[in-house]
Structures are given as structure tokens and as C-alpha cells.
Design a protein around this motif. Structure first.
Motif, PDB file in Angstrom:
ATOM      1  N   LEU A  63       0.823  -1.208   0.000  1.00 60.14           N
ATOM      2  CA  LEU A  63       0.000   0.000   0.000  1.00 60.14           C
ATOM      3  C   LEU A  63       0.860   1.262   0.000  1.00 60.14           C
ATOM      4  CD1 LEU A  63      -3.075  -0.560   2.348  1.00 60.14           C
ATOM      5  CD2 LEU A  63      -3.079   0.255  -0.008  1.00 60.14           C
ATOM      6  N   GLU A  64       1.992   1.213   0.747  1.00 57.99           N
ATOM      7  CA  GLU A  64       2.876   2.373   0.763  1.00 57.99           C
ATOM      8  C   GLU A  64       3.418   2.657  -0.641  1.00 57.99           C
ATOM      9  OE1 GLU A  64       5.916   1.953   3.648  1.00 57.99           O
ATOM     10  OE2 GLU A  64       4.638   2.571   5.315  1.00 57.99           O
ATOM     11  N   ARG A  65       3.750   1.607  -1.363  1.00 56.27           N
ATOM     12  CA  ARG A  65       4.213   1.801  -2.740  1.00 56.27           C
ATOM     13  C   ARG A  65       3.105   2.408  -3.602  1.00 56.27           C
ATOM     14  NH1 ARG A  65       6.983  -3.110  -1.515  1.00 56.27           N
ATOM     15  NH2 ARG A  65       5.239  -4.356  -2.331  1.00 56.27           N
ATOM     16  N   ASN A  66       1.883   1.907  -3.423  1.00 56.00           N
ATOM     17  CA  ASN A  66       0.758   2.457  -4.176  1.00 56.00           C
ATOM     18  C   ASN A  66       0.512   3.929  -3.823  1.00 56.00           C
ATOM     19  OD1 ASN A  66       0.440  -0.052  -5.300  1.00 56.00           O
ATOM     20  ND2 ASN A  66      -1.249  -0.662  -3.953  1.00 56.00           N
ATOM     21  N   VAL A  67       0.655   4.248  -2.533  1.00 56.36           N
ATOM     22  CA  VAL A  67       0.464   5.637  -2.101  1.00 56.36           C
ATOM     23  C   VAL A  67       1.519   6.538  -2.726  1.00 56.36           C
ATOM     24  CG1 VAL A  67       0.598   7.191  -0.120  1.00 56.36           C
ATOM     25  CG2 VAL A  67      -0.739   5.092   0.036  1.00 56.36           C
ATOM     26  N   GLN A  68       2.762   6.068  -2.739  1.00 54.17           N
ATOM     27  CA  GLN A  68       3.836   6.868  -3.344  1.00 54.17           C
ATOM     28  C   GLN A  68       3.577   7.109  -4.835  1.00 54.17           C
ATOM     29  OE1 GLN A  68       6.286   8.429  -1.842  1.00 54.17           O
ATOM     30  NE2 GLN A  68       5.522   7.655   0.136  1.00 54.17           N
ATOM     31  N   PHE A  69       3.124   6.050  -5.505  1.00 52.43           N
ATOM     32  CA  PHE A  69       2.815   6.200  -6.938  1.00 52.43           C
ATOM     33  C   PHE A  69       1.676   7.189  -7.129  1.00 52.43           C
ATOM     34  CE2 PHE A  69       2.619   5.015 -11.316  1.00 52.43           C
ATOM     35  CZ  PHE A  69       1.273   5.010 -11.661  1.00 52.43           C
ATOM     36  N   SER A  70       0.646   7.087  -6.273  1.00 54.13           N
ATOM     37  CA  SER A  70      -0.503   7.981  -6.401  1.00 54.13           C
ATOM     38  C   SER A  70      -0.108   9.414  -6.089  1.00 54.13           C
ATOM     39  CB  SER A  70      -1.612   7.526  -5.445  1.00 54.13           C
ATOM     40  OG  SER A  70      -2.765   8.314  -5.589  1.00 54.13           O
ATOM     41  N   LYS A  71       0.819   9.585  -5.117  1.00 53.98           N
ATOM     42  CA  LYS A  71       1.286  10.933  -4.797  1.00 53.98           C
ATOM     43  C   LYS A  71       2.052  11.536  -5.973  1.00 53.98           C
ATOM     44  CE  LYS A  71       1.593  10.692   0.255  1.00 53.98           C
ATOM     45  NZ  LYS A  71       2.511  10.706   1.417  1.00 53.98           N
ATOM     46  N   GLN A  72       2.839  10.704  -6.639  1.00 54.44           N
ATOM     47  CA  GLN A  72       3.570  11.195  -7.811  1.00 54.44           C
ATOM     48  C   GLN A  72       2.588  11.646  -8.905  1.00 54.44           C
ATOM     49  OE1 GLN A  72       6.180   8.040  -8.967  1.00 54.44           O
ATOM     50  NE2 GLN A  72       7.500   8.255  -7.158  1.00 54.44           N
ATOM     51  N   ARG A  73       1.544  10.834  -9.082  1.00 51.02           N
ATOM     52  CA  ARG A  73       0.536  11.199 -10.079  1.00 51.02           C
ATOM     53  C   ARG A  73      -0.174  12.492  -9.680  1.00 51.02           C
ATOM     54  NH1 ARG A  73      -4.798   7.682 -11.693  1.00 51.02           N
ATOM     55  NH2 ARG A  73      -5.415   8.906 -13.525  1.00 51.02           N
ATOM     56  N   LEU A  74      -0.459  12.615  -8.376  1.00 47.11           N
ATOM     57  CA  LEU A  74      -1.112  13.826  -7.888  1.00 47.11           C
ATOM     58  C   LEU A  74      -0.218  15.047  -8.102  1.00 47.11           C
ATOM     59  CD1 LEU A  74      -3.482  15.126  -6.379  1.00 47.11           C
ATOM     60  CD2 LEU A  74      -2.319  14.555  -4.231  1.00 47.11           C
ATOM     61  N   SER A  75       1.082  14.858  -7.876  1.00 49.30           N
ATOM     62  CA  SER A  75       2.031  15.954  -8.089  1.00 49.30           C
ATOM     63  C   SER A  75       2.047  16.386  -9.559  1.00 49.30           C
ATOM     64  CB  SER A  75       3.423  15.521  -7.649  1.00 49.30           C
ATOM     65  OG  SER A  75       4.368  16.525  -7.914  1.00 49.30           O
ATOM     66  N   GLU A  76       1.955  15.407 -10.441  1.00 45.99           N
ATOM     67  CA  GLU A  76       1.943  15.708 -11.878  1.00 45.99           C
ATOM     68  C   GLU A  76       0.677  16.484 -12.241  1.00 45.99           C
ATOM     69  OE1 GLU A  76       1.988  13.358 -16.187  1.00 45.99           O
ATOM     70  OE2 GLU A  76       2.316  12.282 -14.307  1.00 45.99           O
ATOM     71  N   VAL A  77      -0.458  16.061 -11.658  1.00 49.57           N
ATOM     72  CA  VAL A  77      -1.718  16.760 -11.934  1.00 49.57           C
ATOM     73  C   VAL A  77      -1.644  18.198 -11.457  1.00 49.57           C
ATOM     74  CG1 VAL A  77      -4.165  16.870 -11.328  1.00 49.57           C
ATOM     75  CG2 VAL A  77      -3.124  14.689 -11.981  1.00 49.57           C
ATOM     76  N   ASN A  78      -1.063  18.397 -10.246  1.00 49.14           N
ATOM     77  CA  ASN A  78      -0.934  19.748  -9.706  1.00 49.14           C
ATOM     78  C   ASN A  78      -0.005  20.615 -10.566  1.00 49.14           C
ATOM     79  OD1 ASN A  78      -2.657  19.329  -7.562  1.00 49.14           O
ATOM     80  ND2 ASN A  78      -1.026  18.516  -6.249  1.00 49.14           N
ATOM     81  N   LYS A  79       0.995  19.964 -11.130  1.00 48.06           N
ATOM     82  CA  LYS A  79       1.970  20.707 -11.929  1.00 48.06           C
ATOM     83  C   LYS A  79       1.373  21.114 -13.284  1.00 48.06           C
ATOM     84  CE  LYS A  79       6.748  20.411 -13.540  1.00 48.06           C
ATOM     85  NZ  LYS A  79       7.961  19.554 -13.618  1.00 48.06           N
ATOM     86  N   TYR A  80       0.626  20.195 -13.896  1.00 48.79           N
ATOM     87  CA  TYR A  80       0.024  20.476 -15.214  1.00 48.79           C
ATOM     88  C   TYR A  80      -1.501  20.465 -15.075  1.00 48.79           C
ATOM     89  CZ  TYR A  80       4.751  19.205 -16.611  1.00 48.79           C
ATOM     90  OH  TYR A  80       6.092  19.135 -16.723  1.00 48.79           O
TER      91      TYR A  80
END
Length: 377
Positions: A63-80
Motif C-alpha cells: 500500500l505504501e508503494r501504491n500511495v507513493q505512486f498515487s502521490k507522484q501522479r497527484l504531483s503531476e496533476v498539480n503541476k500540469y
């Protein structure tokens, strides 16, 4: 005719003793079996709990790995932000939040399982000690039973007078019951309470450390260490209480002096010992009684009164024996009923067996004085 009747009475006493010891042996066996069955059940439960802990760890890591991946995706959404639709943005946020919530829940469940595992391990250790003690005690009782069935059957050939035979059987029963009461009081007032407190404090240390307060946990560990040291001293004292060899070899005064010096070394309490009269050997019964009475009074003061100074005075002459134990502790109200005060009850019983008197003077905040007077010739 009288002798035969007394012999028959003594046989009945021995038969009753054998029956009582056999029942005690059976009770000890049942306790041992119950403890063993509970031990096996807890072992199985511990294995299941360990498997669950491992499973939760693996799930949590994933789950921690999934959370990290989701956070990266969220960061990308916030950036673009302008590249994504409103539904896509909402989906990323909700997905990340759901994963974080699931991870927090999983870690909480994992923590509870770890606490359960630790508790099971502590209970298993305690049960192992209980089983070991029960087995050892059962073996000793079997030896006693063998002596009752074999050696004591020869008593009738050695004792002629009916009065002597009756007293012999009764004194054996009395000594057996008195020893049981004493050991029960010692364990109840000493190691049992201390170990229960240590267990409770160790759980506090665990929870404090896991809550992120290492300094508070360190303070608790120091407190637990002090309680363990005190518990170890109590166990050693109980072993010493069973029968100090110096009492037979040197007598009452040297043994008391050695005991009080040792007690002073183990505690933070100063102890003053004085003797009035001629230091001479006494009847062994009185030496044992006065040693243990003094011992009990000093230990009660150390455990309950929180004193800085204890004064012990022994007075010996050809008409009476006196011992006075005075402390400068917090004192108590003698008129107030004290639940389970086994120490004082045992002292009163022992003094009454010697036809003596025990006087307790105490006031809250003013210390306690215990005075024992026994006639002696």
C-alpha cells in the motif's frame, strides 16, 4: 488399652494427612495440566497472530508503494493542472486520499496485532514459569507423601505415650499449615504485586515509545529497572527467610546484625541496631521467632512506610525478651482497618504462640513503633 486407642487416633491423623496431601498433589497436577493446555492454546494463537502480523506488513508495504505512486501522479496533476479535466483531477485526489486512509487503517490494525503478539509472548513466559513451579512442587509433595506413607507409619513403634503421639500428629499439621500461610503472605505482599506492577509499567513504556516520546519512555524504563531490582531483592529475601543457616551456627544477635546490614545495603534506609543485656544463645524456638518477627517488622517499614531511618533494639535477660522496631516513615492510623495486612496478622499469631504481646504505636506523618514482649526463662 489407652495406648492402643492413642495409636489408632494417631493412625487416623496420619490417614487424614495422607488424604490431604494426596488432594493437594491432585490439585497441583490439575493446575499444571490447565496451565499446559492454556500454554498450548496460546502457542497456536501466537502463531496465527504472527502470520497475521507478517501479512499486514506485506500489505502495508504494498500500500505504501501504491500511495507513493498515487502521490507522484497527484504531483503531476498539480503541476500540469490545465491538461486534465475536472473528473480526472477529482479521481486522482480521491484515489490518493482513499489509499492513505486504507494505509493508516492497516497500520493501526498491524500495531494492535503487534501488541497482541507481545502480550501473548508475555503470558507464555508466565505460564512456563507456572508449569515449571507446579511440576517442582508436585515432585516435592510426592516425596512428602512417600514419607507419610512409609516413615510416619513407624511412629507408633517409637512413641509410647498417647499424649505424645497425639501432639506429634497435630504439630505436623500445624507446622504444615503455618508454612503454607507464611509463604502465601510473603508472595502476595512481595513479588506477586511487584511483578504485576512491572508488567503494567512495561506496557506503558511500550505505548509511550510507540507514541513517539522516547524521553518519557526512558524515564519509565529507569523506574521499571528500579522495581525489578526491588523485586529481585524480595525474592532473595524470601529465600533467605526460609531458614538462615547463621541462626543455627551463630545465634540470634549475629544473624540479626548480618541481616540488617545486608538489608541496609540493598535499600536506601539507614538501620541502627542495639542490644541490651548479655548476648547469649536462646532456645532455638525463640531465636527463630524473634529473628522472623524483627525481619517482618523491618520489611513492613521499608515496603510501606518510606522511612529514612529504622531503629532496632533487642533486650535480653533471664525473665523476658523484648524487641522494638521504630521508623520515621509516613505512619498510619492503627484504628483504620487495613485490608489484607498479612504481615501484621502473621506477627500477632507468632507472638501469641509464645504467650507474648505485640503493641503498635503509629500516627500519620509521625512514624511507627512496634514493640514485642515475650516471657522467657
Amino acid at each position: 488399652m489407652v495406648t492402643k486407642t492413642c495409636e489408632k487416633d494417631l493412625d487416623n491423623v496420619i490417614d487424614e494427612m495422607v488424604d490431604a496431601v494426596e488432594k493437594s498433589r491432585d490439585e497441583i497436577f490439575n493446575i499444571s495440566e490447565d496451565a499446559r493446555m492454556e500454554h498450548e492454546q496460546l502457542l497456536r494463537e501466537l502463531e496465527v497472530t504472527k502470520e497475521k502480523v507478517q501479512l499486514y506488513i506485506e500489505k502495508g508495504d504494498q500500500l505504501e508503494r501504491n500511495v507513493q505512486f498515487s502521490k507522484q501522479r497527484l504531483s503531476e496533476v498539480n503541476k500540469y493542472f490545465d491538461r486534465y479535466s475536472e473528473d480526472q483531477i477529482r479521481e486522482v485526489y480521491e484515489s490518493t486520499h482513499a489509499l492513505q486512509t486504507q494505509l493508516a487503517t492497516l497500520r493501526t490494525e498491524e500495531k494492535n496485532l503487534r501488541l497482541k503478539r507481545d502480550e501473548l509472548e508475555r503470558r507464555l513466559v508466565s505460564l512456563s514459569h507456572t508449569i515449571e513451579k507446579a511440576q517442582g512442587l508436585g515432585a516435592k509433595v510426592s516425596v512428602v507423601l512417600q514419607h507419610l506413607n512409609e516413615d510416619f507409619r513407624k511412629v507408633n513403634d517409637l512413641i509410647i505415650e498417647a499424649q505424645e503421639k497425639e501432639e506429634f500428629g497435630l504439630k505436623i499439621i500445624e507446622a504444615q499449615e503455618e508454612e503454607r500461610r507464611k509463604i502465601s503472605r510473603e508472595i502476595h505482599d512481595g513479588p506477586a504485586q511487584m511483578l504485576a506492577n512491572i508488567l503494567l509499567r512495561s506496557e506503558i513504556v511500550d505505548r509511550t515509545f510507540r507514541s513517539g516520546y522516547p524521553e518519557e519512555a526512558l524515564k519509565e524504563i529507569k523506574s521499571v529497572r528500579k522495581m525489578i531490582r526491588s523485586s529481585l531483592y524480595e525474592v532473595r529475601r524470601i529465600i533467605y527467610d526460609l531458614r538462615p543457616m547463621a541462626l543455627d551456627d551463630l545465634g540470634l544477635v549475629p544473624t540479626l546484625r548480618k541481616y540488617l546490614n545486608t538489608t541496609m545495603d540493598y535499600s536506601d534506609v539507614e538501620i541502627e541496631f542495639s542490644v541490651l543485656g548479655q548476648e547469649s544463645r536462646l532456645n532455638p524456638k525463640y531465636e527463630v521467632a524473634f529473628f522472623r518477627l524483627t525481619q517482618e517488622a523491618v520489611q513492613n517499614a521499608i515496603k510501606h512506610a518510606e522511612p529514612t531511618l529504622i531503629k532496632v533494639r533487642l533486650e535480653m535477660n533471664n525473665k523476658f525478651l523484648n524487641v522494638t522496631v521504630q521508623d520515621d516513615g509516613k505512619g498510619f492510623d492503627p484504628e483504620q482497618k487495613r485490608d489484607k495486612s498479612f504481615g501484621l496478622i502473621g506477627m500477632k499469631e507468632r507472638v501469641e504462640m509464645l504467650d507474648g504481646t505485640l503493641t503498635i504505636n503509629s500516627r500519620i506523618g509521625r512514624g511507627t513503633t512496634i514493640h514485642i514482649h515475650v516471657p522467657y526463662e
